[in-house]
Structures are given as structure tokens and as C-alpha cells.
Design a protein around this motif. Structure first.
Motif, PDB file in Angstrom:
ATOM      1  N   ASP A 263      16.890  44.102  56.652  1.00 22.79           N
ATOM      2  CA  ASP A 263      17.279  43.950  58.050  1.00 22.79           C
ATOM      3  C   ASP A 263      18.435  44.876  58.378  1.00 22.79           C
ATOM      4  O   ASP A 263      18.509  45.440  59.483  1.00 22.79           O
ATOM      5  CB  ASP A 263      17.681  42.498  58.329  1.00 22.79           C
ATOM      6  N   GLY A 264      19.346  45.058  57.413  1.00 23.47           N
ATOM      7  CA  GLY A 264      20.453  45.975  57.630  1.00 23.47           C
ATOM      8  C   GLY A 264      19.992  47.394  57.895  1.00 23.47           C
ATOM      9  O   GLY A 264      20.564  48.106  58.729  1.00 23.47           O
ATOM     10  N   VAL A 265      18.945  47.819  57.203  1.00 26.75           N
ATOM     11  CA  VAL A 265      18.384  49.154  57.430  1.00 26.75           C
ATOM     12  C   VAL A 265      17.872  49.281  58.860  1.00 26.75           C
ATOM     13  O   VAL A 265      18.157  50.263  59.567  1.00 26.75           O
ATOM     14  CB  VAL A 265      17.253  49.436  56.423  1.00 26.75           C
ATOM     15  N   ILE A 266      17.109  48.285  59.301  1.00 27.34           N
ATOM     16  CA  ILE A 266      16.499  48.351  60.634  1.00 27.34           C
ATOM     17  C   ILE A 266      17.564  48.352  61.723  1.00 27.34           C
ATOM     18  O   ILE A 266      17.521  49.168  62.658  1.00 27.34           O
ATOM     19  CB  ILE A 266      15.522  47.180  60.843  1.00 27.34           C
ATOM     20  N   TYR A 267      18.542  47.466  61.622  1.00 31.03           N
ATOM     21  CA  TYR A 267      19.547  47.372  62.678  1.00 31.03           C
ATOM     22  C   TYR A 267      20.500  48.550  62.665  1.00 31.03           C
ATOM     23  O   TYR A 267      20.973  48.987  63.714  1.00 31.03           O
ATOM     24  CB  TYR A 267      20.298  46.051  62.570  1.00 31.03           C
ATOM     25  N   THR A 268      20.782  49.077  61.480  1.00 37.05           N
ATOM     26  CA  THR A 268      21.608  50.280  61.411  1.00 37.05           C
ATOM     27  C   THR A 268      20.896  51.449  62.081  1.00 37.05           C
ATOM     28  O   THR A 268      21.493  52.203  62.872  1.00 37.05           O
ATOM     29  CB  THR A 268      21.913  50.623  59.943  1.00 37.05           C
ATOM     30  N   ALA A 269      19.618  51.609  61.787  1.00 38.39           N
ATOM     31  CA  ALA A 269      18.848  52.685  62.416  1.00 38.39           C
ATOM     32  C   ALA A 269      18.777  52.496  63.920  1.00 38.39           C
ATOM     33  O   ALA A 269      18.953  53.453  64.697  1.00 38.39           O
ATOM     34  CB  ALA A 269      17.453  52.736  61.811  1.00 38.39           C
ATOM     35  N   LEU A 270      18.515  51.276  64.358  1.00 35.32           N
ATOM     36  CA  LEU A 270      18.457  51.005  65.797  1.00 35.32           C
ATOM     37  C   LEU A 270      19.776  51.337  66.476  1.00 35.32           C
ATOM     38  O   LEU A 270      19.800  51.922  67.565  1.00 35.32           O
ATOM     39  CB  LEU A 270      18.114  49.535  66.034  1.00 35.32           C
ATOM     40  N   VAL A 288      23.306  61.985  60.245  1.00 40.32           N
ATOM     41  CA  VAL A 288      23.591  60.601  59.861  1.00 40.32           C
ATOM     42  C   VAL A 288      22.500  59.976  59.001  1.00 40.32           C
ATOM     43  O   VAL A 288      22.763  58.989  58.296  1.00 40.32           O
ATOM     44  CB  VAL A 288      23.832  59.731  61.116  1.00 40.32           C
ATOM     45  N   PHE A 289      21.278  60.517  59.042  1.00 42.77           N
ATOM     46  CA  PHE A 289      20.173  59.962  58.256  1.00 42.77           C
ATOM     47  C   PHE A 289      19.775  60.926  57.145  1.00 42.77           C
ATOM     48  O   PHE A 289      19.654  62.137  57.364  1.00 42.77           O
ATOM     49  CB  PHE A 289      18.949  59.701  59.144  1.00 42.77           C
ATOM     50  N   ARG A 290      19.515  60.376  55.966  1.00 41.78           N
ATOM     51  CA  ARG A 290      19.042  61.179  54.846  1.00 41.78           C
ATOM     52  C   ARG A 290      17.590  61.607  55.074  1.00 41.78           C
ATOM     53  O   ARG A 290      16.817  60.928  55.741  1.00 41.78           O
ATOM     54  CB  ARG A 290      19.102  60.366  53.540  1.00 41.78           C
ATOM     55  N   THR A 317      17.465  50.004  51.463  1.00 36.85           N
ATOM     56  CA  THR A 317      18.912  49.822  51.533  1.00 36.85           C
ATOM     57  C   THR A 317      19.525  50.814  52.512  1.00 36.85           C
ATOM     58  O   THR A 317      18.981  51.906  52.747  1.00 36.85           O
ATOM     59  CB  THR A 317      19.573  50.012  50.160  1.00 36.85           C
ATOM     60  N   VAL A 318      20.668  50.447  53.044  1.00 33.73           N
ATOM     61  CA  VAL A 318      21.396  51.332  53.946  1.00 33.73           C
ATOM     62  C   VAL A 318      21.836  52.592  53.216  1.00 33.73           C
ATOM     63  O   VAL A 318      21.860  53.694  53.797  1.00 33.73           O
ATOM     64  CB  VAL A 318      22.601  50.586  54.545  1.00 33.73           C
ATOM     65  N   HIS A 319      22.167  52.473  51.929  1.00 38.25           N
ATOM     66  CA  HIS A 319      22.593  53.639  51.156  1.00 38.25           C
ATOM     67  C   HIS A 319      21.504  54.702  51.128  1.00 38.25           C
ATOM     68  O   HIS A 319      21.793  55.908  51.215  1.00 38.25           O
ATOM     69  CB  HIS A 319      22.947  53.229  49.723  1.00 38.25           C
ATOM     70  N   GLU A 320      20.242  54.278  51.012  1.00 35.53           N
ATOM     71  CA  GLU A 320      19.138  55.241  50.993  1.00 35.53           C
ATOM     72  C   GLU A 320      18.880  55.845  52.372  1.00 35.53           C
ATOM     73  O   GLU A 320      18.304  56.936  52.485  1.00 35.53           O
ATOM     74  CB  GLU A 320      17.861  54.567  50.510  1.00 35.53           C
ATOM     75  N   LEU A 321      19.282  55.153  53.411  1.00 30.83           N
ATOM     76  CA  LEU A 321      19.019  55.599  54.776  1.00 30.83           C
ATOM     77  C   LEU A 321      20.048  56.592  55.284  1.00 30.83           C
ATOM     78  O   LEU A 321      19.698  57.577  55.941  1.00 30.83           O
ATOM     79  CB  LEU A 321      18.986  54.391  55.716  1.00 30.83           C
TER      80      LEU A 321
END
Length: 422
Positions: A263-270, A288-290, A317-321
Motif C-alpha cells: 500500500d505504501g508503494v501505491i500511495y507514494t506513487a499516487l 523520483v522513480f527508479r 517496497t518503496v525502496h524499489e520504487l
């Protein structure tokens, strides 16, 4: 914040036509009622109806059966007293820059024979796909709030927000000003349509919303309290499981793992993609995105991809994003991101609600961590608002999620409270 991995069934042709612009949103749906047949106001007027489609007529037993049929967890049918009629409306509103556009939403009326009705405004949580909203979805999840409140005797309005449902363009996620205008203009549209079916909306509006919609509910309440439309007055306010402190609570939880990682990945991207549309957060996604997500993430979040697709095509994970720069920006927001967060985080600061307020949350929420509700409560109390203790919904489960379970549990509690408010 919502059920990002879920998908509903919607006519692919309907979505394709609206997204492509090859047909107006108002023209979609058999039985659409031309606006002129409902209310003779200028085309440019906010809240003017473009079309109305009657969707369903349900008896009280049918409403109760549908609420109990949700495979992810039955909804409480204890407040069901009446049958319900539902309608999809397309109406005129404005985009974040004040330019004319259209949006869609759901109306629901009780079949109780009363002409004058009290109104509930419900604003929904995050949806990634245009079809996963109340006016077009057939899922119990999307319909349950409208069915619950309407079958208890209320008129109900559920805006889809800009860019969702049959609205053109892309959604403006967590943009409280545009969420507020779509909610307000749907109230106006409902007020103009109600006489066509022998109903009338009373002045008092009971306002609630879940997750993303909790902030939208606060935005609508503030707008009405400050006189945005004298036809309506806030009678009670009940936000549920919101991200009211995005900068100081929600973002840190997404970055440090207190929120569910996916969920952290999705909301961070949004947050980055949607805020960039209005506030210029970055020049190119690669800042900002890998890779490879920098090449796909903006397209994935355009509203035409289901939650399941987005989940499958993003990392775990957010780290991968995120790039190092992306993480640093979220940890210490500056520029356009800081400007966006000042607006988002203003829902519980800078104003003093005059109507009764109850804040609902679920202990151990894996998406909207509890510090958000505590922050909002403290902000209101600091301004002299008599906010009762936070209402803990316990550890409700809906498809394995406490966050989603809090909407179901809160709906049952709030309909009882709204019924008692006079």
C-alpha cells in the motif's frame, strides 16, 4: 486510501468511450434524461445536470440481502427500513483551475413516501480505476454506503470526483479543493433533480467520508460552513480513517514501513504523480522513480488500469520504487510537494467546525496509521472544538484489511448517529 487491489466489472465500451472522448459522459447510458428536462438554468452553472439515469429499484429485503452478500464481509443491515432508488448523474463542475468540466456521481433516495428528506454526503476512498466508483460499479463495496443511508431514510449523494466514473481526464488524488467542488456541485445537482421524482432536499446535510474521502468530507463541511451555498448547512460531520496529517504522519509511515509495504508503494506513487499534475513536483519521472517504473508509472495511474493491474506492475517496497532523490523529497518536502501538502494537511487546521464532529478510526490500521486521527483531534481541540474521544472501531476485518473494515464498521455506527442527530 482504499482497496487498491480490487477490481469491478464495468462495460469496457463505456469506459473506453469516456476516456477517448469520442462521446460525452452525459450521453452514456440508456434512459439518460436531458438536463433541460430537469432544470432550466444556464449551461455554465455549476451543479447543472447533464444527464440522469435511473439505475435500480430495490425493496427493503433486497437491500438487506445485498448488504449481507459481500464476499469479503457482510455489511450491517440493521438500519434497513425502506427500499431504495439509485441514479447515476452527470453534472457540470469545474476543474482545479476553475475551467468548466463535468463529473459523475450516485444519488439514492429512500422509498418511504416522504417528500422532504435529510441528506447524507458520502465521499469515497481511493480508487485507481475509473469504473470502481459508486455511479458505475456493481460491487457491494461501492454501493453499500448509499444503500445503508438511503434505506434508513436519507437522501444520499456520492460524488465520483474528477476523472473517475464518467468524468473526463485524470483524477486529482487528494486534491481537497477539487474534491470539495465535486461534492458541493453534486449536492446542487441532487437538489435540482429531487423535485422531478417528487422529493425535496432539506437544508441540513450530514457529512461523512472514508480514507481519502475523510479529507474530502472535511473540505465540504468547511466550504458549507463558510457559506459556499446558503441552501445547505452542516448538521453533523463524521470522517473515517483519514490521512489528515500527510506530511507529518502519513508520509513517514509509508517510508518507514509502519504502513503496509505494498500500500505504501501505491500511495507514494499516487502522491508524487497526482501532486505533480497540479504543483510541479518533478520535471521527469526518472528524478523520483527508479527504472523501469519511471517509464510506466504515470501511465499506470491514468484511471484506465484496474487496481489489480497497478499492483502487479509496481514493486513491493518503496525502496524499489523511489530514487534517492525521491525518498529525500518525501522525507523533507520542498517546492511543489510542500505546497500540495500544505493544502492537503489543512483539513483539520485553520478552521473551527461548528457542527458536532465525531472522528472514527480502527486500531492498528495498516494504511491510515492512527496518528492521523490523533493529529486531527488535537488540532480541533486546540481551536476549542468539543471533539469527543476518538471512536475506535476495534479491529474490523474486510478481506484481510483493518483499514477497509473500518469503513464497513463505521457505516453501521454513523447511520445510527445520523438518525439520532436533530
Amino acid at each position: 486510501m482504499n482497496r487498491t487491489g480490487k477490481m469491478m466489472v464495468l462495460s469496457s465500451m463505456t469506459v473506453a468511450l469516456v476516456v477517448s472522448g469520442s462521446v460525452s459522459a452525459g450521453a452514456v447510458g440508456a434512459g439518460a434524461v436531458p438536463a433541460a428536462a430537469v432544470h432550466g438554468v444556464p449551461d455554465t452553472a455549476r451543479g447543472r445536470l447533464v444527464s440522469v439515469v435511473h439505475l435500480r429499484t430495490l425493496s427493503a429485503p433486497q437491500v438487506a440481502a445485498e448488504l449481507r452478500s459481500d464476499e469479503d464481509g457482510a455489511w450491517d443491515a440493521g438500519a434497513v427500513r425502506y427500499g431504495v432508488d439509485t441514479y447515476r448523474v452527470v453534472y457540470r463542475t469545474v476543474d482545479p483551475k476553475g475551467r468548466p468540466t463535468t463529473a459523475s456521481g450516485l444519488l439514492a433516495f429512500p422509498r418511504n413516501g416522504e417528500r422532504r428528506l435529510r441528506t447524507v454526503s458520502f465521499t469515497h476512498g481511493t480508487e485507481l480505476f475509473k469504473g470502481d466508483v459508486g455511479s458505475v460499479s456493481t460491487e457491494v463495496w461501492s454501493q453499500a454506503p448509499a444503500l445503508t443511508y438511503a434505506s434508513a431514510g436519507f437522501a444520499v449523494v456520492l460524488p465520483d470526483y474528477l476523472g473517475l466514473g464518467l468524468g473526463p481526464g485524470r483524477q486529482q488524488w487528494m486534491d481537497v479543493p477539487s474534491e470539495t467542488t465535486t461534492a458541493l456541485d453534486l449536492l446542487r445537482a441532487a437538489d435540482s433533480y429531487a423535485p422531478a421524482v417528487g422529493r425535496q432536499l432539506g437544508r441540513d446535510v450530514l457529512i461523512t467520508g472514508f480514507s481519502q474521502g475523510a479529507s474530502a468530507a472535511l473540505g465540504l463541511a468547511r466550504a458549507l460552513q463558510e457559506g459556499a451555498d446558503p441552501r445547505f448547512r452542516v448538521q453533523a460531520l463524521a470522517p473515517v480513517s483519514g490521512a489528515y496529517a500527510f506530511r507529518d504522519v502519513a508520509l513517514p509511515a509509508l517510508l518507514d514501513g509502519r504502513a503496509d509495504p505494498k500500500d505504501g508503494v501505491i500511495y507514494t506513487a499516487l502522491a508524487l504523480v497526482s501532486f505533480n499534475r497540479l504543483h510541479h513536483v518533478y520535471d521527469s519521472p526518472g528524478e523520483v522513480f527508479r527504472a523501469p517504473y519511471s517509464r510506466t508509472i504515470e501511465g499506470l495511474l491514468d484511471g484506465t488500469h484496474t487496481g489489480q493491474e497497478v499492483m502487479a506492475r509496481t514493486p513491493d517496497t518503496v525502496h524499489e520504487l523511489l530514487t534517492a532523490r525521491g525518498r529525500a523529497l518525501l522525507a523533507h518536502p520542498t517546492g511543489g510537494l510542500a505546497a500540495a501538502l500544505r493544502i492537503t494537511d489543512g483539513v483539520c487546521t485553520g478552521w473551527t467546525p461548528k457542527a458536532p464532529v465525531r472522528l472514527y478510526y480502527a486500531e492498528g490500521d495498516e494504511q491510515a496509521v492512527n496518528g492521523n486521527s490523533e493529529h486531527c483531534q488535537a488540532s480541533f481541540r486546540a481551536r476549542g472544538v468539543e471533539v469527543p474521544p476518538l471512536i475506535d472501531l476495534g479491529t474490523p476485518d474486510y478481506g484481510g484489511s483493518r483499514h477497509l473494515g473500518s469503513q464497513r464498521a463505521a457505516t453501521a455506527a454513523i447511520v445510527r448517529w445520523f438518525t439520532s442527530v436533530r
